[in-house]
Write a protein that holds these residues in place. Structure first.
Motif, PDB file in Angstrom:
ATOM      1  N   TYR A   2       0.841  -1.199   0.000  1.00  0.00           N
ATOM      2  CA  TYR A   2       0.000   0.000   0.000  1.00  0.00           C
ATOM      3  C   TYR A   2       0.876   1.249   0.000  1.00  0.00           C
ATOM      4  O   TYR A   2       1.835   1.340   0.750  1.00  0.00           O
ATOM      5  CB  TYR A   2      -0.883  -0.067   1.250  1.00  0.00           C
ATOM      6  CG  TYR A   2      -1.482   1.242   1.663  1.00  0.00           C
ATOM      7  CD1 TYR A   2      -2.723   1.651   1.169  1.00  0.00           C
ATOM      8  CD2 TYR A   2      -0.818   2.082   2.563  1.00  0.00           C
ATOM      9  CE1 TYR A   2      -3.277   2.854   1.561  1.00  0.00           C
ATOM     10  CE2 TYR A   2      -1.366   3.290   2.956  1.00  0.00           C
ATOM     11  CZ  TYR A   2      -2.601   3.673   2.452  1.00  0.00           C
ATOM     12  OH  TYR A   2      -3.135   4.866   2.838  1.00  0.00           O
ATOM     13  N   TRP A   3       0.498   2.233  -0.829  1.00  0.00           N
ATOM     14  CA  TRP A   3       1.270   3.473  -0.875  1.00  0.00           C
ATOM     15  C   TRP A   3       0.358   4.689  -0.818  1.00  0.00           C
ATOM     16  O   TRP A   3      -0.471   4.894  -1.707  1.00  0.00           O
ATOM     17  CB  TRP A   3       2.121   3.526  -2.145  1.00  0.00           C
ATOM     18  CG  TRP A   3       2.939   4.781  -2.271  1.00  0.00           C
ATOM     19  CD1 TRP A   3       3.292   5.646  -1.269  1.00  0.00           C
ATOM     20  CD2 TRP A   3       3.489   5.334  -3.477  1.00  0.00           C
ATOM     21  NE1 TRP A   3       4.046   6.682  -1.764  1.00  0.00           N
ATOM     22  CE2 TRP A   3       4.180   6.520  -3.115  1.00  0.00           C
ATOM     23  CE3 TRP A   3       3.477   4.937  -4.806  1.00  0.00           C
ATOM     24  CZ2 TRP A   3       4.840   7.315  -4.050  1.00  0.00           C
ATOM     25  CZ3 TRP A   3       4.141   5.727  -5.738  1.00  0.00           C
ATOM     26  CH2 TRP A   3       4.812   6.897  -5.363  1.00  0.00           C
ATOM     27  N   CYS A   4       0.561   5.493   0.196  1.00  0.00           N
ATOM     28  CA  CYS A   4      -0.088   6.796   0.315  1.00  0.00           C
ATOM     29  C   CYS A   4       1.000   7.839   0.108  1.00  0.00           C
ATOM     30  O   CYS A   4       2.006   7.834   0.813  1.00  0.00           O
ATOM     31  CB  CYS A   4      -0.727   6.938   1.697  1.00  0.00           C
ATOM     32  SG  CYS A   4      -1.193   8.620   2.126  1.00  0.00           S
ATOM     33  N   THR A   5       0.807   8.746  -0.847  1.00  0.00           N
ATOM     34  CA  THR A   5       1.875   9.696  -1.207  1.00  0.00           C
ATOM     35  C   THR A   5       1.914  10.940  -0.310  1.00  0.00           C
ATOM     36  O   THR A   5       2.741  11.818  -0.518  1.00  0.00           O
ATOM     37  CB  THR A   5       1.728  10.187  -2.665  1.00  0.00           C
ATOM     38  OG1 THR A   5       0.557  11.025  -2.738  1.00  0.00           O
ATOM     39  CG2 THR A   5       1.589   9.022  -3.638  1.00  0.00           C
ATOM     40  N   PHE A  13       6.181   8.610  -9.901  1.00  0.00           N
ATOM     41  CA  PHE A  13       5.151   7.857  -9.167  1.00  0.00           C
ATOM     42  C   PHE A  13       4.936   6.482  -9.810  1.00  0.00           C
ATOM     43  O   PHE A  13       4.854   5.459  -9.132  1.00  0.00           O
ATOM     44  CB  PHE A  13       3.813   8.609  -9.177  1.00  0.00           C
ATOM     45  CG  PHE A  13       3.623   9.611  -8.056  1.00  0.00           C
ATOM     46  CD1 PHE A  13       4.640   9.894  -7.147  1.00  0.00           C
ATOM     47  CD2 PHE A  13       2.399  10.270  -7.904  1.00  0.00           C
ATOM     48  CE1 PHE A  13       4.451  10.819  -6.117  1.00  0.00           C
ATOM     49  CE2 PHE A  13       2.207  11.192  -6.874  1.00  0.00           C
ATOM     50  CZ  PHE A  13       3.219  11.470  -5.989  1.00  0.00           C
ATOM     51  N   TRP A  14       4.862   6.502 -11.151  1.00  0.00           N
ATOM     52  CA  TRP A  14       4.482   5.272 -11.858  1.00  0.00           C
ATOM     53  C   TRP A  14       5.661   4.300 -11.887  1.00  0.00           C
ATOM     54  O   TRP A  14       5.464   3.084 -11.879  1.00  0.00           O
ATOM     55  CB  TRP A  14       3.949   5.620 -13.242  1.00  0.00           C
ATOM     56  CG  TRP A  14       3.098   6.863 -13.158  1.00  0.00           C
ATOM     57  CD1 TRP A  14       3.272   8.018 -13.848  1.00  0.00           C
ATOM     58  CD2 TRP A  14       1.977   7.086 -12.267  1.00  0.00           C
ATOM     59  NE1 TRP A  14       2.330   8.948 -13.457  1.00  0.00           N
ATOM     60  CE2 TRP A  14       1.533   8.408 -12.489  1.00  0.00           C
ATOM     61  CE3 TRP A  14       1.312   6.316 -11.305  1.00  0.00           C
ATOM     62  CZ2 TRP A  14       0.453   8.973 -11.799  1.00  0.00           C
ATOM     63  CZ3 TRP A  14       0.246   6.871 -10.606  1.00  0.00           C
ATOM     64  CH2 TRP A  14      -0.171   8.177 -10.857  1.00  0.00           C
ATOM     65  N   VAL A  42       5.353   2.635  -8.583  1.00  0.00           N
ATOM     66  CA  VAL A  42       4.243   1.668  -8.581  1.00  0.00           C
ATOM     67  C   VAL A  42       4.697   0.367  -9.246  1.00  0.00           C
ATOM     68  O   VAL A  42       4.477  -0.736  -8.727  1.00  0.00           O
ATOM     69  CB  VAL A  42       2.993   2.236  -9.306  1.00  0.00           C
ATOM     70  CG1 VAL A  42       1.955   1.147  -9.553  1.00  0.00           C
ATOM     71  CG2 VAL A  42       2.379   3.373  -8.484  1.00  0.00           C
ATOM     72  N   ILE A  49       2.864  -1.895  -6.425  1.00  0.00           N
ATOM     73  CA  ILE A  49       1.917  -1.270  -5.498  1.00  0.00           C
ATOM     74  C   ILE A  49       0.501  -1.767  -5.823  1.00  0.00           C
ATOM     75  O   ILE A  49       0.110  -1.827  -6.994  1.00  0.00           O
ATOM     76  CB  ILE A  49       1.973   0.272  -5.641  1.00  0.00           C
ATOM     77  CG1 ILE A  49       3.387   0.806  -5.359  1.00  0.00           C
ATOM     78  CG2 ILE A  49       0.913   0.956  -4.779  1.00  0.00           C
ATOM     79  CD1 ILE A  49       3.885   0.645  -3.955  1.00  0.00           C
ATOM     80  N   PHE A  62      -3.010   2.769  -4.171  1.00  0.00           N
ATOM     81  CA  PHE A  62      -2.304   4.023  -4.377  1.00  0.00           C
ATOM     82  C   PHE A  62      -3.234   5.160  -3.977  1.00  0.00           C
ATOM     83  O   PHE A  62      -4.339   5.277  -4.498  1.00  0.00           O
ATOM     84  CB  PHE A  62      -1.898   4.132  -5.854  1.00  0.00           C
ATOM     85  CG  PHE A  62      -1.192   5.408  -6.210  1.00  0.00           C
ATOM     86  CD1 PHE A  62       0.138   5.611  -5.863  1.00  0.00           C
ATOM     87  CD2 PHE A  62      -1.855   6.412  -6.922  1.00  0.00           C
ATOM     88  CE1 PHE A  62       0.793   6.791  -6.201  1.00  0.00           C
ATOM     89  CE2 PHE A  62      -1.200   7.593  -7.264  1.00  0.00           C
ATOM     90  CZ  PHE A  62       0.117   7.781  -6.904  1.00  0.00           C
ATOM     91  N   THR A  94      -3.563   9.283  -3.319  1.00  0.00           N
ATOM     92  CA  THR A  94      -2.905  10.570  -3.543  1.00  0.00           C
ATOM     93  C   THR A  94      -3.939  11.692  -3.566  1.00  0.00           C
ATOM     94  O   THR A  94      -5.109  11.477  -3.268  1.00  0.00           O
ATOM     95  CB  THR A  94      -2.056  10.523  -4.839  1.00  0.00           C
ATOM     96  OG1 THR A  94      -1.140  11.625  -4.851  1.00  0.00           O
ATOM     97  CG2 THR A  94      -2.930  10.591  -6.093  1.00  0.00           C
ATOM     98  N   LEU A 115      -1.975  -2.564  -9.601  1.00  0.00           N
ATOM     99  CA  LEU A 115      -2.918  -1.702  -8.877  1.00  0.00           C
ATOM    100  C   LEU A 115      -4.316  -2.301  -8.789  1.00  0.00           C
ATOM    101  O   LEU A 115      -4.837  -2.817  -9.775  1.00  0.00           O
ATOM    102  CB  LEU A 115      -3.003  -0.329  -9.554  1.00  0.00           C
ATOM    103  CG  LEU A 115      -1.775   0.570  -9.384  1.00  0.00           C
ATOM    104  CD1 LEU A 115      -1.889   1.787 -10.304  1.00  0.00           C
ATOM    105  CD2 LEU A 115      -1.617   1.013  -7.931  1.00  0.00           C
ATOM    106  N   LEU A 139      -7.470   2.807  -6.250  1.00  0.00           N
ATOM    107  CA  LEU A 139      -6.899   4.151  -6.312  1.00  0.00           C
ATOM    108  C   LEU A 139      -7.671   5.040  -5.346  1.00  0.00           C
ATOM    109  O   LEU A 139      -8.895   4.953  -5.270  1.00  0.00           O
ATOM    110  CB  LEU A 139      -7.029   4.721  -7.725  1.00  0.00           C
ATOM    111  CG  LEU A 139      -6.369   3.915  -8.848  1.00  0.00           C
ATOM    112  CD1 LEU A 139      -6.635   4.582 -10.194  1.00  0.00           C
ATOM    113  CD2 LEU A 139      -4.869   3.785  -8.590  1.00  0.00           C
TER     114      LEU A 139
END
Ligand code: 7RM
Length: 635
Positions: free
Chosen positions: A287-290, A328-329, A332, A337, A340, A342, A366, A369
């Motif tokens: 999991y990625w939170c920017t 970012f991509w 990912v 990831i 995502f 953002t 993914l 989103l």
């Protein structure tokens, strides 16, 4: 029966109805089955929005770090807890396992104790997005110290105001930070800020950029040598459910920033439960939170919510444009990831660039989103959906606030059908209400009004640090027996909510909430400025940009206006930070005022947005003639 993971729409409606009908029964079950407690609560909920006072799980004892770390060690010790991706793509990513997180948090907690930090003390954290940031939050929580994270893009003045407001004894910072091609002298900013902070005894300094910095004898200490010799064991302090976990400042429409105080147990339960469902998190997902941990989104959905679920959470140090707009991509694809999360402002900025930056990466990992921070406009929604999600990853448009602690109105992925620009349905346990100008609730469908919440939820902020009266006035006085969010919203025919924006004077620029008052205060410090007013106007990338109306002092009228414009932005940068710089500055002889002396921002907002045919009634103004002048000279 477990309601912990909701999988289809009928189940959502059923669980939602139960959570509203019998909130205490509902939350008790969630708390009991999915967390570890040192002592059980005596009472699930007591509340009074008139005082206001809210308590969840009163009498319970726990430590949130036991829930975020210790309890995962048996089954997930070697799983990556925090995946750190550095600013520079050539520097290796770091996988911090739950075992290693346990040791590093304990070592850090022992260093805090060695420097006289005790339960209830406030510790200011002013760090870039490096592992020490997440670890320092958890180290505070381990010993019951209250962390107050200040976003490391804030100025020295903003930092010192926040340190003093909550009497922090310690500051944790780094020598500097990387941001794309640039490096920033964080320690220099801290030194400047601390000139006005007599209460700070210790500054712990993490090494990040290896710059030459001044270390003040007796006050400043390098962090790493202290960590190296600290024990890897630290018994968690046993915390009461309602003890504060952290303070986080947010700007209001007037005056000083508000130190929102979040408590421990309710915050833990709600952020964990929302994380699981809003992101449909499953074992092995990455999991990625920017967001930056300096904002509530980072606190709740980089650190506490994910770790409470034993998840792998990514921390990214850099910016979306470095080394190019594909960063970012690239990340990912590199880390596969799965979720995502953002902000619309980032999506709009990336959508401006060549499609090749996104299309050349394999984004097939993914599954979900997310969007947060401001309304996501339709164009950005479609770009995100088509080019990032390839039409197969649901977009969760999550509405919430620093004050709410966790996500409040949101689709659940693979559960709630989505519509662009709609945050859709209230999360389990959340009871929204739309209010009219007379203070009455608007019932029914296809209506709009001011968004309130009429029943407590576990992660709501409990007070404003040192100013309970202001907490009451800001959130519980506009409407009787309701929490007022400051946002407007509409409810459509099926009961979906769409957030229409702030109804007060907070302006959201690139996802950052900026209050008008502190910026105007800064502008007014310019020796040639008599008075000023700022409003937001629509901006392609930032969502809103700032437009300033400035009245010069007579003595200043001979000055070159462009020089004054530059100096004003310079002062704003020093006082608040570059994020609050004005895009347009118009000099004027007066500002439209109400008879009680308040600036009528509504009119200025319309002029700044080129909407002069709809100015509304200007006859009640003290000085209606000034409106013509402002229109004639508008930029
Ligand atoms: C999480 C966060 C809160 C304010 C809030 C709104 C706006 C946030 C959305 C949104 C429309 C969204 N906390 N806001 N999310 N507006 N749709 N999905 O942003 O305290 O920094 O800001 O942000 O106005 O009141 S915050």
């Amino acid at each position: 029966m477990s309601n912990y993971h909701i999988k289809h729409l009928e189940e959502y409606y059923k669980v939602y109805r139960n959570s509203v009908r019998e909130p205490e029964v509902f939350w008790e079950e969630i708390a009991e089955e999915h967390f570890s407690w040192r002592k059980r609560w005596d009472k699930v909920l007591s509340w009074d929005f008139k005082k206001p006072e809210v308590k969840w799980f009163e009498g319970a004892k726990l430590n949130i770090t036991e829930n975020c770390i210790d309890r995962h060690l048996r089954t997930k010790g070697n799983k990556t807890a925090i995946l750190f991706e550095p600013n520079n793509p050539d520097e290796e990513a770091q996988h911090i396992t739950y075992n290693s997180l346990y040791e590093r948090v304990n070592q850090f907690a022992n260093v805090l104790k060695d420097h006289a930090i005790k339960k209830g003390d406030r510790v200011c954290i002013y760090l870039p997005m490096i592992p020490e940031l997440a670890i320092s939050l958890l180290a505070c929580a381990r010993i019951g110290a209250i962390h107050s994270v200040v976003f490391a893009g804030f100025s020295a003045t903003a930092l010192s105001t926040r340190i003093n407001d909550s009497d922090c004894k310690m500051v944790i910072t780094s020598d500097g930070s990387y941001r794309g091609k640039k490096s920033i002298d964080l320690k220099g900013i801290v030194d400047e800020g601390l000139e006005d902070c007599p209460g700070v005894e210790t500054v712990l300094v993490a090494k990040r950029i290896n710059s030459e910095i001044d270390m003040k004898e007796g006050r400043d200490k390098w962090l790493q040598p202290l960590l190296n010799t600290a024990s890897k064991e630290c018994e968690p302090e046993i915390i009461d459910a309602e003890d504060p976990l952290f303070i986080l400042y947010t700007s209001g429409s007037t005056g000083q920033p508000k130190g929102m105080v979040h408590s421990t147990a309710g915050y833990m339960v709600y952020t964990a439960y929302t994380f699981k469902n809003v992101f449909n998190y499953r074992t092995n997902d990455v999991y990625w939170c920017t967001a930056d941990i300096g904002w509530i989104t980072g606190h709740s959905y980089i650190v506490y919510g994910p770790l409470a679920n034993g998840a792998t959470t990514v921390m990214f140090e850099g910016v979306p444009s470095y080394p190019d707009f594909g960063r970012f991509w690239e990340i990912v694809a590199k880390h596969k990831i799965t979720q995502f999360y953002t902000a619309p402002t980032a999506i709009r900025a990336l959508a401006k660039e060549k499609l090749d930056f996104v299309s050349k990466y394999d984004l097939s990992s993914l599954k979900v989103l997310g969007s947060v921070g401001e309304p996501i406009n339709e164009e950005a929604w479609h770009w995100y959906n088509d080019n990032v999600g390839h039409g197969k990853s649901p977009i969760v448009d999550t509405w919430w606030q620093t004050e709410t602690g966790g996500i409040m109105i949101t689709p659940l992925p693979y559960v709630t059908p989505t519509i662009p620009t709609y945050a859709t349905l209230p999360f389990i346990g959340i009871q929204p209400a739309l209010m009219d100008e007379n203070g009455d609730e608007i019932i029914g469908k296809q209506v709009d009004g001011r968004l309130c919440i009429k029943f407590p939820w576990p992660s709501m902020a409990r007070t404003i640090w040192g100013n309970h009266q202001r907490y009451k006035e800001t959130y519980f006085s506009a409407y009787e027996n309701k929490y007022f969010t400051g946002d407007g919203a509409l409810r459509d025919a099926v009961g979906y909510y769409r957030i229409t924006g702030r109804v007060d004077d907070v302006i959201i620029v690139s996802g950052h909430n900026l209050g008008t008052a502190p910026i105007e205060d800064a502008i007014n410090e310019h020796p040639a400025v008599a008075e000023s007013a700022i409003v937001g106007f629509p901006h392609d990338i930032k969502g809103n940009a700032l437009y300033g109306y400035v009245i010069m002092k007579e003595a200043g009228e001979s000055r070159d206006p462009d020089n004054v414009r530059k100096e004003i932005n310079q002062i704003i940068t020093e006082h608040i930070g570059p994020i609050a710089k004005l895009d347009k500055i118009q000099f004027t002889s007066g500002l439209p005022k109400t008879r009680s002396g308040k600036i009528m921002r509504r009119i200025l907002r319309k002029i700044a947005s080129n909407d002069i045919l709809n100015l509304g009634d200007t006859s009640t103004l003290l000085n209606p003639e000034v409106v013509e002048e402002i229109i004639d000279n508008s930029l």
